[in-house]
Motif scaffolding. Structure first.
Motif, PDB file in Angstrom:
ATOM      1  N   ILE A  92      58.479  45.705   0.227  1.00 19.73           N
ATOM      2  CA  ILE A  92      57.064  46.000  -0.008  1.00 19.73           C
ATOM      3  C   ILE A  92      56.943  47.384  -0.644  1.00 19.73           C
ATOM      4  N   GLY A  93      56.288  47.439  -1.778  1.00 16.16           N
ATOM      5  CA  GLY A  93      56.145  48.687  -2.507  1.00 16.16           C
ATOM      6  C   GLY A  93      57.087  48.815  -3.676  1.00 16.16           C
ATOM      7  N   ALA A  94      58.024  47.875  -3.832  1.00 13.10           N
ATOM      8  CA  ALA A  94      58.956  47.942  -4.958  1.00 13.10           C
ATOM      9  C   ALA A  94      58.245  47.574  -6.256  1.00 13.10           C
ATOM     10  N   ASP A  95      58.647  48.237  -7.345  1.00 16.34           N
ATOM     11  CA  ASP A  95      58.064  47.897  -8.643  1.00 16.34           C
ATOM     12  C   ASP A  95      58.419  46.469  -9.050  1.00 16.34           C
ATOM     13  N   ASP A  96      59.620  46.043  -8.708  1.00 20.59           N
ATOM     14  CA  ASP A  96      60.071  44.684  -9.019  1.00 20.59           C
ATOM     15  C   ASP A  96      59.826  43.819  -7.792  1.00 20.59           C
ATOM     16  N   VAL A  97      58.890  42.881  -7.894  1.00 22.88           N
ATOM     17  CA  VAL A  97      58.550  42.047  -6.735  1.00 22.88           C
ATOM     18  C   VAL A  97      59.451  40.832  -6.609  1.00 22.88           C
ATOM     19  N   ALA A  98      60.340  40.591  -7.575  1.00 19.99           N
ATOM     20  CA  ALA A  98      61.158  39.381  -7.557  1.00 19.99           C
ATOM     21  C   ALA A  98      62.031  39.277  -6.305  1.00 19.99           C
ATOM     22  N   PRO A  99      62.754  40.334  -5.898  1.00 16.59           N
ATOM     23  CA  PRO A  99      63.533  40.199  -4.661  1.00 16.59           C
ATOM     24  C   PRO A  99      62.661  39.913  -3.438  1.00 16.59           C
ATOM     25  N   GLY A 100      61.499  40.550  -3.352  1.00 12.72           N
ATOM     26  CA  GLY A 100      60.603  40.281  -2.234  1.00 12.72           C
ATOM     27  C   GLY A 100      60.117  38.844  -2.220  1.00 12.72           C
ATOM     28  N   ARG A 101      59.829  38.315  -3.387  1.00 13.58           N
ATOM     29  CA  ARG A 101      59.420  36.909  -3.458  1.00 13.58           C
ATOM     30  C   ARG A 101      60.550  35.983  -3.031  1.00 13.58           C
ATOM     31  N   ARG A 102      61.777  36.367  -3.365  1.00 18.56           N
ATOM     32  CA  ARG A 102      62.929  35.570  -2.918  1.00 18.56           C
ATOM     33  C   ARG A 102      63.029  35.619  -1.396  1.00 18.56           C
ATOM     34  N   ALA A 103      62.751  36.778  -0.804  1.00 19.91           N
ATOM     35  CA  ALA A 103      62.773  36.894   0.651  1.00 19.91           C
ATOM     36  C   ALA A 103      61.714  35.988   1.279  1.00 19.91           C
ATOM     37  N   VAL A 104      60.532  35.924   0.668  1.00 17.36           N
ATOM     38  CA  VAL A 104      59.464  35.047   1.176  1.00 17.36           C
ATOM     39  C   VAL A 104      59.910  33.588   1.098  1.00 17.36           C
ATOM     40  N   GLU A 105      60.494  33.239  -0.031  1.00 18.76           N
ATOM     41  CA  GLU A 105      60.966  31.859  -0.229  1.00 18.76           C
ATOM     42  C   GLU A 105      62.015  31.491   0.819  1.00 18.76           C
ATOM     43  N   ARG A 106      62.958  32.398   1.060  1.00 18.18           N
ATOM     44  CA  ARG A 106      64.005  32.103   2.046  1.00 18.18           C
ATOM     45  C   ARG A 106      63.412  32.019   3.449  1.00 18.18           C
ATOM     46  N   ASN A 140      67.904  32.100  14.043  1.00 21.47           N
ATOM     47  CA  ASN A 140      67.168  33.251  14.574  1.00 21.47           C
ATOM     48  C   ASN A 140      67.595  34.529  13.859  1.00 21.47           C
ATOM     49  N   ALA A 141      68.901  34.740  13.755  1.00 21.59           N
ATOM     50  CA  ALA A 141      69.406  35.953  13.102  1.00 21.59           C
ATOM     51  C   ALA A 141      69.009  35.986  11.630  1.00 21.59           C
ATOM     52  N   ALA A 142      69.093  34.835  10.965  1.00 16.16           N
ATOM     53  CA  ALA A 142      68.743  34.787   9.541  1.00 16.16           C
ATOM     54  C   ALA A 142      67.264  35.080   9.327  1.00 16.16           C
ATOM     55  N   LEU A 143      66.417  34.550  10.191  1.00 17.72           N
ATOM     56  CA  LEU A 143      64.980  34.803  10.076  1.00 17.72           C
ATOM     57  C   LEU A 143      64.655  36.280  10.299  1.00 17.72           C
ATOM     58  N   ARG A 144      65.237  36.864  11.320  1.00 19.94           N
ATOM     59  CA  ARG A 144      64.959  38.274  11.614  1.00 19.94           C
ATOM     60  C   ARG A 144      65.429  39.177  10.478  1.00 19.94           C
ATOM     61  N   GLU A 145      66.616  38.898   9.941  1.00 15.35           N
ATOM     62  CA  GLU A 145      67.139  39.742   8.870  1.00 15.35           C
ATOM     63  C   GLU A 145      66.308  39.581   7.602  1.00 15.35           C
ATOM     64  N   THR A 146      65.885  38.350   7.314  1.00 12.03           N
ATOM     65  CA  THR A 146      65.066  38.117   6.125  1.00 12.03           C
ATOM     66  C   THR A 146      63.711  38.803   6.264  1.00 12.03           C
ATOM     67  N   HIS A 147      63.176  38.795   7.472  1.00 15.23           N
ATOM     68  CA  HIS A 147      61.922  39.501   7.753  1.00 15.23           C
ATOM     69  C   HIS A 147      62.092  41.001   7.507  1.00 15.23           C
ATOM     70  N   ARG A 148      63.211  41.575   7.980  1.00 16.32           N
ATOM     71  CA  ARG A 148      63.482  43.001   7.739  1.00 16.32           C
ATOM     72  C   ARG A 148      63.642  43.277   6.245  1.00 16.32           C
ATOM     73  N   TRP A 149      64.316  42.381   5.557  1.00 18.41           N
ATOM     74  CA  TRP A 149      64.498  42.530   4.108  1.00 18.41           C
ATOM     75  C   TRP A 149      63.148  42.567   3.405  1.00 18.41           C
ATOM     76  N   LEU A 150      62.268  41.623   3.758  1.00 21.19           N
ATOM     77  CA  LEU A 150      60.951  41.571   3.137  1.00 21.19           C
ATOM     78  C   LEU A 150      60.184  42.866   3.378  1.00 21.19           C
ATOM     79  N   LEU A 151      60.291  43.409   4.571  1.00 21.04           N
ATOM     80  CA  LEU A 151      59.606  44.666   4.876  1.00 21.04           C
ATOM     81  C   LEU A 151      60.053  45.788   3.937  1.00 21.04           C
ATOM     82  N   THR A 152      61.356  45.841   3.637  1.00 21.42           N
ATOM     83  CA  THR A 152      61.855  46.919   2.771  1.00 21.42           C
ATOM     84  C   THR A 152      61.466  46.721   1.316  1.00 21.42           C
TER      85      THR A 152
END
Length: 716
Positions: free
Chosen positions: A368-382, A354-366
């Motif tokens: 959005i809008g980044a020039d480099d989408v690679a970290p966001g894609r990693r958040a989606v994968e996780r 539960n904690a890991a999912l919530r934190e990953t969701h928050r990470w993905l939110l931050t």
């Protein structure tokens, strides 16, 4: 742009460092890229691995080097954007992976020179002695220290000595020196820096103890001297411990505390820390120490937790502890990585998942809008991996974050970067998930509308409205938004009467919603009211609605950005100028947004033939006046706006679709102001072709083309 006391001393320090800082060619240079083995997508996973092993582990030196180089680059980016706090956090995250003895030598790669020099220049202008010394100490730790580094260190030290020569009380003087050295140690915990901090903390306590025992002098002390005296007596032990706990040196922390003498307020703490250092009490005692330290110094808590993670690898508490510290620093990618590790260590504990999912969701939110989408894609994968594990372990209990919502956010990530095919794929997944995402239908409808497929847009809007309500939803909040979009689609596809009826219905719903909404939500409601009033042919009421939007969310850059861009797209030049002037007065507005609002002010004044641009040109000139070769993208836009670079130079600097869209849009506004409608239309169509649907410039280009009587839709 995407939709998302030392002031007086500063002049003295800046003047004393002018030889070291002014005109230096190194400031703002971009460090070399990290080796290909590590990417921005896997950076946080690599940092987690380093946290699980002792600093200086020979088997991980190559990984540490790659992490350090990437973090140095990110620190440079933060400094270029004016975010000194984030730059410091990234430098700390890199340097804590080295041992104090390593940092006492020449171990850092050349990548650290650029952020160190930028940080030195910034700290010098602000009079921040500790930060300036920390930046200089990084230069001294480079594999090849610059020739001026030692002289700079000496100059800052001499400046500080001069400014403290009037401190008559020894505990005040030592307290100031201790604070400065603690600041340096927080940036670069080299052995000599740690020793200096310990020396001054100990000297302060000894001086304070001597003064306390000489009671006859206490009556002659000033309020500030008494305050410093109490700090020396009450806080010295804790501060001394924190200096060494930050680097996980439990044994040394206990020994240093013990040196304060028997009977000191630190004696009990020294005994406890030394016992824990010898592994007495096991994981429970170490975790209890981490818990107590967290309230005092989160960096020290991280040091203790790293020791626990390394000693007790199977104990998930230390992974959660490291995640908590990372979350404190808003380092959400690292926090997510540690929580995933905790979930792996205790696979049957749904609370960890539960904690890991919530934190990953928050990470993905931050992301959005980044020039480099690679970290966001990693958040989606996780997030997907964690959701699969949740479904396997608890098929009858819904997860805290839905798969459809992850795909909807993933689509926003791709849309912000102009990656339309990838965004569509995520949105389609979200509409076929159970339960589906209403926002996914809305986004697909927007894509269809922007590509001149009105019937498909209307079908998607109807499908989104037909979804059952989630427990957290209220139809009064989303139905007006869907109605406004439906009316916009109808108006642009040749159904004016039906569009007017829907707009009228939406306005009634929005006015009802405005009675109980607040904050950002109320700001968005008033924005939609303004858009609807314009569509209904009631332009005299629009400005009041937009003003109400900014009143409801006075420090919300998103609301202000939509209000100003709407005015620019609909030729409301005076309103655009007034609202952008108001937005630039926001106290929390980032430097990049200052540039965008200044650009909008300048172009509104030019296009409206207004006599005053509210100081926009002066603001842009100040940003543009730099000779650095590597500057933020917004500085390039400012330089183009005041004529310091050419169109060709600006276009060459555009690295992403979003930057290309921005450059083309502002070129188009310049052409319109010069009466070159054909050139403007060409550039506006190229903006639409970038597919950057979530950029203000895209929306303004769309509205401007329609206002000029040109087709605005992108090809299907």
């Amino acid at each position: 742009m995407r939709h998302p006391l030392r002031t007086a001393f500063g002049l003295c320090l800046a003047a004393s460092l002018v030889g070291a800082c002014a005109g230096t060619p190194h400031r703002g240079t971009t460090p070399p890229a990290a080796p290909a083995a590590l990417t921005t997508a896997t950076l946080d996973d690599a940092r987690r691995v380093l946290d699980e092993h002792p600093a200086g582990d020979p088997s991980l030196r190559d990984l540490r080097l790659q992490v350090a180089r990437l973090l140095a680059g990110r620190a440079s980016e933060a400094l270029q954007s004016g975010d000194t706090a984030q730059a410091l956090q990234r430098l700390q995250a890199a340097l804590v992976r080295y041992t104090p003895d390593e940092l006492a030598g020449h171990v850092l790669p050349a990548d650290f020179e650029a952020p160190a020099r930028s940080l030195l220049a910034t700290a010098s202008m602000r009079g921040e002695e500790g930060t300036a010394l920390g930046a200089t100490r990084i230069l001294l730790a480079l594999e090849r220290p610059p020739a001026d580094a030692r002289a700079t260190w000496d100059r800052i030290t001499e400046w500080g000595t001069r400014n403290r020569q009037d401190f008559q009380r020894p505990w005040v003087r030592e307290g100031e020196l201790a604070e400065i050295q603690r600041e340096v140690a927080a940036i670069i915990p080299a052995r000599d820096v740690l020793d200096a901090a310990a020396t001054h903390i100990t000297a302060r306590r000894e001086a304070a103890t001597t003064a306390r025992n000489a009671r006859g002098e206490l009556a002659h002390l000033s309020f500030d001297e008494v305050r410093q005296l109490r700090a020396g007596l009450q806080r010295s032990a804790a501060e001394l411990a924190m200096v060494f706990l930050r680097v996980g040196a439990l044994t040394e922390a206990g020994e240093r505390l013990g040196s304060l003498g028997a009977g000191a307020e630190s004696s009990g703490l020294a005994t406890a820390i030394r016992a824990i250092a010898r592994s007495e009490g096991g994981a429970d005692a170490l975790h209890d120490l981490a818990r107590q330290v967290t309230a005092v110094d989160h960096l020290a808590a991280a040091g203790v937790c790293r020791v626990g993670r390394q000693r007790y690898a199977a104990d998930a508490r230390f992974a959660r502890c490291l995640a908590l510290v990372a979350d404190h620093d808003r380092d959400l990618g690292l926090a997510s990585a540690h929580l995933e590790a905790a979930a792996n260590l205790e696979p049957d504990d749904l609370d960890n998942l539960n904690a890991a999912l919530r934190e990953t969701h928050r990470w993905l939110l931050t992301e959005i809008g980044a020039d480099d989408v690679a970290p966001g894609r990693r958040a989606v994968e996780r997030a997907r991996s964690l959701l699969e594990r949740w479904s396997a372990r608890s098929p009858d209990r819904g997860p805290p974050v839905l798969a459809a919502d992850i795909d909807t956010l993933a689509a926003q990530l791709e849309l912000a970067a102009g990656n339309l095919p990838e965004a569509r794929a995520h949105l389609e997944r979200a509409t076929h998930a159970t339960p589906s995402s209403r926002d996914a239908f809305y986004s697909l409808a927007e894509i269809a509308w922007r590509h001149d497929d009105g019937p498909a847009a209307l079908r998607l809007l109807d499908a989104g409205l037909a979804l059952p309500l989630r427990p957290s939803e209220s139809d009064t909040s989303f139905r007006p938004r869907f109605a406004v979009r439906r009316a916009q689609v109808l108006a642009s596809t040749g159904h004016p009467d039906e569009a007017r009826a829907v707009f009228t219905e939406a306005l009634t719903a929005l006015e009802a919603l405005a009675r109980f909404a607040e904050g950002h939500e109320l700001g968005e409601v008033h924005l939609l009211r303004g858009f609807t009033l314009e569509a209904l042919g009631r332009p005299g009421e629009v400005r009041a609605a937009l003003d109400a939007a900014l009143d409801a969310a006075p420090d919300d850059r998103s609301v202000a950005g939509h209000a100003v861009s709407f005015c620019l797209g609909h030729a409301r030049w005076s309103d655009a100028l007034d609202l952008s002037r108001r937005a630039r007065a926001q106290l929390t507005l980032e430097p990049a947004w200052q540039v965008y609002f200044a650009l909008w002010s300048k172009h509104a004044a030019q296009l409206g033939r207004l006599p005053d641009d509210a100081g926009a040109t002066s603001a842009l000139t100040a940003v543009a006046s730099t000779e650095d070769a590597n500057v933020p993208w917004t500085t390039r836009l400012a330089q183009r706006a005041v004529g310091r670079v050419t169109r060709e130079q600006l276009m060459a600097a555009a690295r992403t679709r979003g930057q290309r869209a921005e450059a083309l849009f502002y070129e188009a506004l310049g052409a319109l102001a010069a009466g070159e409608a054909a050139d403007a239309t060409r550039d506006l169509r190229e903006v639409i072709a970038t597919e950057t649907l979530h950029y203000h410039e895209y929306e303004m280009a769309w509205d401007t083309l329609r206002r000029l009587g040109e087709p605005a839709a992108a090809p299907r």
